[in-house]
Design a protein around this motif. Structure first.
Motif, PDB file in Angstrom:
ATOM      1  N   VAL A  92     -53.874 -82.418  31.845  1.00 59.98           N
ATOM      2  CA  VAL A  92     -52.839 -81.329  31.662  1.00 59.98           C
ATOM      3  C   VAL A  92     -51.561 -82.154  31.921  1.00 59.98           C
ATOM      4  O   VAL A  92     -51.556 -83.264  32.560  1.00 59.98           O
ATOM      5  CB  VAL A  92     -53.024 -80.351  32.325  1.00 59.98           C
ATOM      6  CG1 VAL A  92     -52.875 -80.628  33.830  1.00 59.98           C
ATOM      7  CG2 VAL A  92     -52.252 -79.117  32.094  1.00 59.98           C
ATOM      8  N   ALA A  93     -50.489 -81.669  31.296  1.00 60.29           N
ATOM      9  CA  ALA A  93     -49.053 -82.296  31.395  1.00 60.29           C
ATOM     10  C   ALA A  93     -48.747 -81.854  32.964  1.00 60.29           C
ATOM     11  O   ALA A  93     -48.959 -80.930  33.368  1.00 60.29           O
ATOM     12  CB  ALA A  93     -47.967 -81.742  30.410  1.00 60.29           C
ATOM     13  N   VAL A  94     -48.064 -83.108  33.528  1.00 59.96           N
ATOM     14  CA  VAL A  94     -47.610 -82.850  34.728  1.00 59.96           C
ATOM     15  C   VAL A  94     -45.957 -83.547  34.850  1.00 59.96           C
ATOM     16  O   VAL A  94     -45.843 -84.179  33.858  1.00 59.96           O
ATOM     17  CB  VAL A  94     -48.203 -83.519  35.724  1.00 59.96           C
ATOM     18  CG1 VAL A  94     -49.415 -82.855  35.896  1.00 59.96           C
ATOM     19  CG2 VAL A  94     -48.313 -85.214  35.458  1.00 59.96           C
ATOM     20  N   PRO A  95     -44.949 -82.981  35.411  1.00 57.83           N
ATOM     21  CA  PRO A  95     -43.521 -83.536  35.520  1.00 57.83           C
ATOM     22  C   PRO A  95     -43.384 -84.536  36.064  1.00 57.83           C
ATOM     23  O   PRO A  95     -42.498 -84.847  36.914  1.00 57.83           O
ATOM     24  CB  PRO A  95     -43.040 -82.089  35.856  1.00 57.83           C
ATOM     25  CG  PRO A  95     -43.788 -81.901  37.143  1.00 57.83           C
ATOM     26  CD  PRO A  95     -45.180 -81.903  36.422  1.00 57.83           C
ATOM     27  N   ALA A  96     -44.043 -85.919  35.409  1.00 56.65           N
ATOM     28  CA  ALA A  96     -43.776 -87.267  36.134  1.00 56.65           C
ATOM     29  C   ALA A  96     -42.403 -87.674  35.687  1.00 56.65           C
ATOM     30  O   ALA A  96     -41.889 -87.274  34.752  1.00 56.65           O
ATOM     31  CB  ALA A  96     -44.551 -88.166  35.459  1.00 56.65           C
ATOM     32  N   PRO A  97     -41.447 -87.999  36.672  1.00 60.62           N
ATOM     33  CA  PRO A  97     -40.095 -88.128  36.655  1.00 60.62           C
ATOM     34  C   PRO A  97     -39.828 -89.290  35.300  1.00 60.62           C
ATOM     35  O   PRO A  97     -40.534 -90.538  35.185  1.00 60.62           O
ATOM     36  CB  PRO A  97     -39.635 -88.664  38.076  1.00 60.62           C
ATOM     37  CG  PRO A  97     -40.610 -88.004  38.961  1.00 60.62           C
ATOM     38  CD  PRO A  97     -41.799 -88.108  38.081  1.00 60.62           C
ATOM     39  N   ALA A  98     -38.781 -89.017  34.607  1.00 59.01           N
ATOM     40  CA  ALA A  98     -38.470 -89.803  33.549  1.00 59.01           C
ATOM     41  C   ALA A  98     -37.243 -90.749  34.104  1.00 59.01           C
ATOM     42  O   ALA A  98     -37.077 -91.852  33.563  1.00 59.01           O
ATOM     43  CB  ALA A  98     -37.738 -88.876  32.209  1.00 59.01           C
ATOM     44  N   ARG A  99     -36.357 -90.261  34.812  1.00 57.65           N
ATOM     45  CA  ARG A  99     -35.539 -91.039  35.560  1.00 57.65           C
ATOM     46  C   ARG A  99     -35.460 -90.532  37.040  1.00 57.65           C
ATOM     47  O   ARG A  99     -35.673 -89.580  37.595  1.00 57.65           O
ATOM     48  CB  ARG A  99     -34.049 -90.561  34.768  1.00 57.65           C
ATOM     49  CG  ARG A  99     -33.974 -90.773  33.290  1.00 57.65           C
ATOM     50  CD  ARG A  99     -33.627 -92.195  32.974  1.00 57.65           C
ATOM     51  NE  ARG A  99     -33.424 -92.241  31.535  1.00 57.65           N
ATOM     52  CZ  ARG A  99     -32.047 -92.271  30.923  1.00 57.65           C
ATOM     53  NH1 ARG A  99     -31.042 -92.034  31.890  1.00 57.65           N
ATOM     54  NH2 ARG A  99     -32.046 -92.139  29.604  1.00 57.65           N
ATOM     55  N   ALA A 222     -49.397 -76.780  31.552  1.00 62.75           N
ATOM     56  CA  ALA A 222     -48.945 -77.788  32.550  1.00 62.75           C
ATOM     57  C   ALA A 222     -49.176 -77.426  33.904  1.00 62.75           C
ATOM     58  O   ALA A 222     -49.495 -76.030  34.358  1.00 62.75           O
ATOM     59  CB  ALA A 222     -47.400 -77.957  32.424  1.00 62.75           C
ATOM     60  N   LEU A 223     -49.325 -78.422  34.809  1.00 56.95           N
ATOM     61  CA  LEU A 223     -49.411 -78.264  36.384  1.00 56.95           C
ATOM     62  C   LEU A 223     -48.171 -79.028  36.905  1.00 56.95           C
ATOM     63  O   LEU A 223     -47.814 -80.108  36.837  1.00 56.95           O
ATOM     64  CB  LEU A 223     -50.568 -78.870  36.893  1.00 56.95           C
ATOM     65  CG  LEU A 223     -50.849 -78.991  38.400  1.00 56.95           C
ATOM     66  CD1 LEU A 223     -50.916 -77.559  39.009  1.00 56.95           C
ATOM     67  CD2 LEU A 223     -52.326 -79.698  38.382  1.00 56.95           C
ATOM     68  N   ILE A 224     -47.267 -78.034  37.617  1.00 56.16           N
ATOM     69  CA  ILE A 224     -46.152 -78.439  37.995  1.00 56.16           C
ATOM     70  C   ILE A 224     -45.725 -78.619  39.447  1.00 56.16           C
ATOM     71  O   ILE A 224     -46.782 -78.056  40.231  1.00 56.16           O
ATOM     72  CB  ILE A 224     -44.759 -77.770  37.312  1.00 56.16           C
ATOM     73  CG1 ILE A 224     -44.854 -76.269  37.966  1.00 56.16           C
ATOM     74  CG2 ILE A 224     -45.009 -77.793  35.891  1.00 56.16           C
ATOM     75  CD1 ILE A 224     -43.659 -75.504  37.488  1.00 56.16           C
ATOM     76  N   ASP A 225     -44.759 -78.900  39.962  1.00 52.64           N
ATOM     77  CA  ASP A 225     -44.447 -79.039  41.517  1.00 52.64           C
ATOM     78  C   ASP A 225     -45.402 -79.643  42.407  1.00 52.64           C
ATOM     79  O   ASP A 225     -46.265 -78.935  43.282  1.00 52.64           O
ATOM     80  CB  ASP A 225     -44.058 -77.543  41.877  1.00 52.64           C
ATOM     81  CG  ASP A 225     -43.171 -77.461  43.170  1.00 52.64           C
ATOM     82  OD1 ASP A 225     -43.446 -78.863  43.859  1.00 52.64           O
ATOM     83  OD2 ASP A 225     -42.784 -76.470  43.687  1.00 52.64           O
TER      84      ASP A 225
END
Length: 306
Positions: A92-99, A222-225
């Protein structure tokens, strides 16, 4: 974090009592100009205020994630270090940092540029609609719950033996007006009496409640935080069985988890205890966070139902 463009920012939500540094749109823009000037032309909009972090949407596809108190600053650093490694292993999508951002422009801590992920916050929708993707959440957590490396973060509030939390949680459950107090106390005491986790420490999300899940009408998106990311007992994550789902959804989640991981009965007893422990925290600031208070009441109701 819906993919749809949001409205113009309205007034900020009530200030959480633990917030130490706020970040308005002007400060967010100044940090971009200073550290990521190629992104500074994108509009900063759609502010979302959480417990430990504040998020601004950046254009259509990105977001800015800022710690708002000193205790949460290391949590963003954990995300920056570990999420890029974990993201490829998860279904599942996760908020891996882009910057990655650093202190500057009067702001004192690290911060991140992350992808803006599709879906709507699950906590804002009906509980019954979640059953269809309950197995998908089980699959995401099963993929995460693998042995963690020795240098994985330690979190004194998640993944630890329940006995380590008894002094604080027991007092909260006994001394706070709560729905279904006796049920919560019994769940907590049952967890304390259950065998402790004796396996290798596994990766633990730390906070997979409905406020940190995104979904559309048919799927978990997505799974976030991951601020509470740590290594330890998976039971603290499996508490989501009662925090997120009604009886039908919980049955689907538990069944799929058992297929993939085969956790023993004691793990589920501890998971139920963890769910009870979160109720007073979720209900602590109903005016500032009414959505989380609703999750707390629902969790108590689900525990009381079985």
């Amino acid at each position: 974090m819906s993919t749809a463009a949001g409205p113009a920012p309205g007034p900020p939500p009530p200030r959480h009592p633990k917030i130490e540094v706020d970040v308005d749109a002007a400060l967010a823009h100044d940090l971009l100009v200073e550290q990521h000037p190629d992104l500074a032309g994108l509009p900063v909009h759609g502010r979302v205020h959480g417990w430990d972090n504040l998020t601004w949407r950046l254009g259509d596809d990105l977001a800015l994630r800022f710690p708002v108190r000193v205790a949460s600053a290391p949590l963003v650093e954990h995300e920056q270090r570990w999420l890029p490694r974990l993201a490829p292993t998860l279904p599942v999508a996760v908020p891996a940092p882009a910057r990655v951002g650093r202190a500057g422009a009067g702001y004192p801590w690290p911060w991140s540029v992350v992808p803006w992920l599709p879906g709507d916050v699950v906590a804002a929708g009906p509980v019954a609609g979640r059953t269809v993707w309950a197995p998908a959440l089980a699959e995401a957590l099963a993929a995460l719950h693998v042995p963690a490396p020795p240098d994985a973060p330690h979190n004194p509030f998640r993944g630890v033996p329940l006995a380590d939390r008894d002094a604080v949680v027991g007092a909260r459950l006994a001394g706070t007006p709560l729905p279904h107090r006796e049920v919560l106390l019994r769940a907590w005491h049952d967890g304390l009496a259950a065998p402790a986790w004796d396996g290798p420490p596994v990766w633990v999300h730390g906070d997979p409640h409905p406020g940190n899940l995104l979904a559309d009408a048919r799927s978990l998106t997505a799974l976030i935080d991951f601020g509470d990311l740590c290594a330890g007992d998976p039971a603290s994550d499996l508490a989501t069985a009662w925090m997120t789902f009604d009886a039908a959804g919980r049955a689907a989640f538990v069944a799929r988890t058992r297929e993939l991981r085969g956790w023993d009965d004691a793990t589920w007893v501890r998971a139920r205890a963890w769910a009870a422990s979160y109720v007073p925290v979720l209900l602590a600031h109903p005016d500032e966070y009414p959505l989380m208070a609703a999750v707390g009441r629902a969790t108590a109701d689900h525990l009381a139902a079985g």
